[in-house]
Design a protein around this motif. Structure first.
Motif, PDB file in Angstrom:
ATOM      1  N   ASP A  14       0.764  -1.085  -0.328  1.00 19.70           N
ATOM      2  CA  ASP A  14       0.063  -0.147  -0.210  1.00 19.70           C
ATOM      3  C   ASP A  14       0.585   0.955   0.327  1.00 19.70           C
ATOM      4  OD1 ASP A  14      -2.611  -1.020   0.310  1.00 19.70           O
ATOM      5  OD2 ASP A  14      -2.175  -2.403   1.709  1.00 19.70           O
ATOM      6  N   VAL A  30       0.750   5.764   1.106  1.00 20.35           N
ATOM      7  CA  VAL A  30       0.513   6.877   1.537  1.00 20.35           C
ATOM      8  C   VAL A  30       1.425   7.650   0.736  1.00 20.35           C
ATOM      9  CG1 VAL A  30       0.318   8.215   3.276  1.00 20.35           C
ATOM     10  CG2 VAL A  30      -0.062   5.663   3.674  1.00 20.35           C
ATOM     11  N   LEU A  42      -6.041   9.273  -1.968  1.00 20.34           N
ATOM     12  CA  LEU A  42      -7.021   7.934  -1.164  1.00 20.34           C
ATOM     13  C   LEU A  42      -7.877   8.050  -2.639  1.00 20.34           C
ATOM     14  CD1 LEU A  42      -9.154   9.618   0.827  1.00 20.34           C
ATOM     15  CD2 LEU A  42      -6.716   7.917   1.094  1.00 20.34           C
ATOM     16  N   SER A  80      -9.983   4.377   0.621  1.00 17.99           N
ATOM     17  CA  SER A  80      -8.302   3.482   1.106  1.00 17.99           C
ATOM     18  C   SER A  80      -7.480   4.336   0.850  1.00 17.99           C
ATOM     19  CB  SER A  80      -9.264   2.300   0.781  1.00 17.99           C
ATOM     20  OG  SER A  80      -7.907   1.601  -0.688  1.00 17.99           O
ATOM     21  N   LEU A  81      -6.252   3.959   0.925  1.00 10.05           N
ATOM     22  CA  LEU A  81      -4.919   4.118   0.509  1.00 10.05           C
ATOM     23  C   LEU A  81      -4.478   3.242  -0.749  1.00 10.05           C
ATOM     24  CD1 LEU A  81      -3.263   3.417   3.726  1.00 10.05           C
ATOM     25  CD2 LEU A  81      -3.200   5.647   2.587  1.00 10.05           C
ATOM     26  N   THR A 131       0.866  -6.399   5.152  1.00  9.44           N
ATOM     27  CA  THR A 131       0.899  -4.519   3.830  1.00  9.44           C
ATOM     28  C   THR A 131       2.226  -4.756   3.943  1.00  9.44           C
ATOM     29  OG1 THR A 131       0.655  -3.572   3.092  1.00  9.44           O
ATOM     30  CG2 THR A 131      -0.121  -3.395   4.766  1.00  9.44           C
ATOM     31  N   VAL A 171       3.595  -0.723   3.628  1.00 15.31           N
ATOM     32  CA  VAL A 171       3.281   0.555   2.913  1.00 15.31           C
ATOM     33  C   VAL A 171       4.439   1.608   2.423  1.00 15.31           C
ATOM     34  CG1 VAL A 171       1.695   2.057   4.217  1.00 15.31           C
ATOM     35  CG2 VAL A 171       1.643   0.041   4.442  1.00 15.31           C
ATOM     36  N   LEU A 211     -12.005   5.205   6.516  1.00 18.36           N
ATOM     37  CA  LEU A 211     -10.442   4.525   5.947  1.00 18.36           C
ATOM     38  C   LEU A 211     -10.645   3.157   6.531  1.00 18.36           C
ATOM     39  CD1 LEU A 211      -7.488   5.862   5.014  1.00 18.36           C
ATOM     40  CD2 LEU A 211      -9.433   6.820   4.264  1.00 18.36           C
ATOM     41  N   HIS A 226      -6.644   1.583   7.383  1.00 18.94           N
ATOM     42  CA  HIS A 226      -5.463   2.848   6.274  1.00 18.94           C
ATOM     43  C   HIS A 226      -5.788   4.130   7.258  1.00 18.94           C
ATOM     44  CE1 HIS A 226      -5.276   0.450   2.330  1.00 18.94           C
ATOM     45  NE2 HIS A 226      -4.842  -0.511   3.585  1.00 18.94           N
ATOM     46  N   ILE A 255      -2.792   3.577   9.698  1.00 24.06           N
ATOM     47  CA  ILE A 255      -1.547   3.685   8.548  1.00 24.06           C
ATOM     48  C   ILE A 255      -1.060   5.251   8.434  1.00 24.06           C
ATOM     49  CG2 ILE A 255      -0.394   2.892   6.349  1.00 24.06           C
ATOM     50  CD1 ILE A 255      -2.266   0.095   6.793  1.00 24.06           C
ATOM     51  N   LEU A 256      -2.430   5.770   8.325  1.00 24.57           N
ATOM     52  CA  LEU A 256      -1.919   6.943   7.276  1.00 24.57           C
ATOM     53  C   LEU A 256      -1.379   8.398   8.715  1.00 24.57           C
ATOM     54  CD1 LEU A 256      -2.456   9.365   5.816  1.00 24.57           C
ATOM     55  CD2 LEU A 256      -4.985   9.509   6.628  1.00 24.57           C
TER      56      LEU A 256
END
Lengths: 246, 246
Positions: free
Chosen positions: B28, B30, B43, B56-57, B108, B110, B145, B149, B152-153
Motif C-alpha cells: 500500500d 501513502v 485516496l 482507502s490508501l 502489507t 506500506v 478508511l 488505513h 497507517i496514515l
DNA sequence: CGAATAGTGTCTTTAAGACATTATATT
DNA sequence: AATATAATGTCTTAAAGACACTATTCG
C-alpha cells in the motif's frame, strides 16, 4: 472471481486465497547482544531446504492460527530461540523480491531485537541444527548467510549504529541494573570510539530515562558507583542533537 | 512434506506454497503532495469487496510475474494512480494481523511517497471508482478508511513531520526549481510553525544539497530570488541537530 | 597513603534562534 | 521614492566537547 453485484458476506464465503499466485511471507529477526565486550548476532543453521546447512537469521512463517499480528510472530520466534520474552523489539524493514528465495517470490518482515546477555538461554529449535552467537568484528568475518540475510544484517547494523548516536537504545543491551560507566562503555563499544564522560553524563541526565536505585552501588577497589535502571514504560528517548558531528 | 534426505533441486520441484495456510500480502502507498498551500493525501474509492465503496490508501497485490521486488510493486501502483514515475519513495512500515482484513490473516508493506503537485495527472484505475486528493487538516476530517488505513496514515504523518525536522525531505514536495523562500514556506506549512529565515538558510547551506541555477531568478514586484534545484543523486541529507528543541 | 574509578565544574566550540540591516527588483 | 521581498550580519543561547579537578572506596 467475485462479481460486483454480490454482498460482502457472499464475497467472503467464496474467497479463496489459493485462487491467486501469492508470494511467500515470513518474519525474520536480527537479534543482537553484547557479551565478552563484543557485539554478537544470533544465527541459526538451517535444518531444511532451501539452503540446508547454511547459517541464517532466525525466523519463519507466520502461523495464521497462533499469531495475532506480526509482532507476535517475531516474539514467538525470539522466545523459541533465546528464551527471552520481553526484549527491545522494533520493526527493521521489509524485504521482498522474485529472487531472494529459490521457492519463488518471497517477502519478509524483519524485526530488530536487543537483549541483555544475562537473560539468554539458547535452545535448539525443532527446525535448526544449531543456534549460535557470532561476534561482529572486522577480523572475524561471518559465514556466508542464506537468502539475502547478509544484506539484511548490514541494514540492521546501520540502524543500530545510527540510532545509538541519538537515542537511549544502547541501554537495552545492559542488564536491568547498571552504572553510568557501564552504560558509557556500552555506547563506546557499539560506536567504536571513546566518549567524553562529562558530556555523556550531561546528555543522559537531560534525557531523564534513568532512575537512581537509592542506596545501591557497584563496589570495587575504588569509589562505589551509583546503580541505575531504566524508567518503566518510557520507550526510547531521542536527543535533539546527535552525539558527534564530524 | 519434504524429507531431509532429498536434494535442494528435488525439494524445490515438489514445493507448493498452496500446501500451507499463508497470509495475504499486499503493498500500500501513502502518497503526499502539497497543493493550494495544504498537505494532501491520495485516496481511492474501493471498487471491490471487501470494503467496497469505502475510501482507502492506494495499493494492491504483488504481481509475482511483473514485479521484481517490493519497490517495483510500489512504483507500479504509484504510476497507475498518479502518472508519476520517479517520486521520493521510502518504505514506511509493515502492518500485519489476523483481523485487519475480513478475508483472513493479512499483511502489507506500506510505502511513503512525496510528489510535487505539478507532476500529477490523476487517472482512474481499473479497480477504483475514483482517485482523489484529500486535504490533511483539523477542520476537514478525512472519511472513514478501509482496513487499518486510518492508523497507517497516522504513522505516515508522524514520519513526515518528524523527518522534516532533521532532513531535506520537504524539498521533494516542490517542483524541480524553487527559491529558498519557497522551500522555507514548504517547511513551515508541514511543521505548522514559522521558522527564522536566517537560521533556516544557514542550515540549508550547511546541508549542501542544493545547487544554484546560475543567472536564473524568480521575479516579482521585489528583489528577484535566486532559483535552486536539488543536487542529483544525493538522497536525503540529515542534520546533526533537529530544527527546534522546545 | 596510593591506586583506581566515580562524579562534577569550567571553559570552549558549534549550530541554532532573535532580530536588525542591507540589497534589488517592480510600480 | 515607496514597497516588497531577498539576502546577509551580529549578538545571544543551548547543548556538546575538552579537560581539569574533586570524591570515595579498597588494599
Amino acid at each position: 472471481m467475485a462479481s460486483k453485484q454480490q454482498s460482502e458476506k457472499e464475497f467472503l464465503k467464496n474467497y479463496n486465497i489459493h485462487d491467486y499466485e501469492v508470494p511467500l511471507t515470513s518474519v525474520d529477526l536480527v537479534i543482537f547482544t553484547v557479551r565478552e565486550e563484543r557485539l554478537h548476532v544470533l544465527l541459526v543453521k538451517r535444518a531444511d531446504h532451501p539452503f540446508m546447512g547454511q547459517w541464517s537469521l532466525p525466523g519463519g512463517f507466520i502461523d495464521v492460527h497462533k499469531d495475532k499480528n506480526l509482532e507476535a510472530t517475531a516474539l514467538r520466534k525470539l522466545k523459541e530461540k533465546t528464551g527471552v520474552k520481553a526484549p527491545y523489539l522494533e520493526q527493521l524493514q521489509g524485504f521482498g523480491s522474485k529472487t531472494r528465495d529459490p521457492r519463488g517470490w518471497s517477502s519478509t518482515f524483519v524485526y530488530f531485537a536487543l537483549i541483555p546477555s544475562d537473560l539468554v538461554e539458547l535452545s535448539q529449535g525443532s527446525a535448526v541444527d544449531a543456534v549460535q552467537w557470532f561476534p561482529i568484528a572486522q577480523d572475524q568475518p561471518l559465514p556466508h548467510l542464506a537468502f539475502d540475510h547478509t544484506e539484511i544484517l548490514e541494514v540492521a547494523l546501520q540502524r543500530l549504529y545510527n540510532k545509538v548516536e541519538y537515542s537511549s537504545l544502547a541501554a537495552h543491551l545492559l542488564p536491568a541494573e547498571f552504572t553510568l560507566s557501564e552504560l558509557q562503555q556500552m555506547y563506546q563499544l557499539i560506536l567504536g570510539r571513546p566518549l567524553d564522560k562529562s558530556a555523556f553524563r550531561k546528555r543522559i541526565k537531560e534525557g531523564d530515562f534513568l532512575e537512581e536505585l537509592n542506596g545501591q552501588f557497584r563496589y570495587g577497589s575504588n569509589r562505589p558507583a551509583q546503580l541505575y535502571r531504566l524508567k518503566q514504560g518510557l520507550g526510547l528517548v531521542y536527543y535533539a542533537r546527535s552525539l558527534s558531528s564530524d
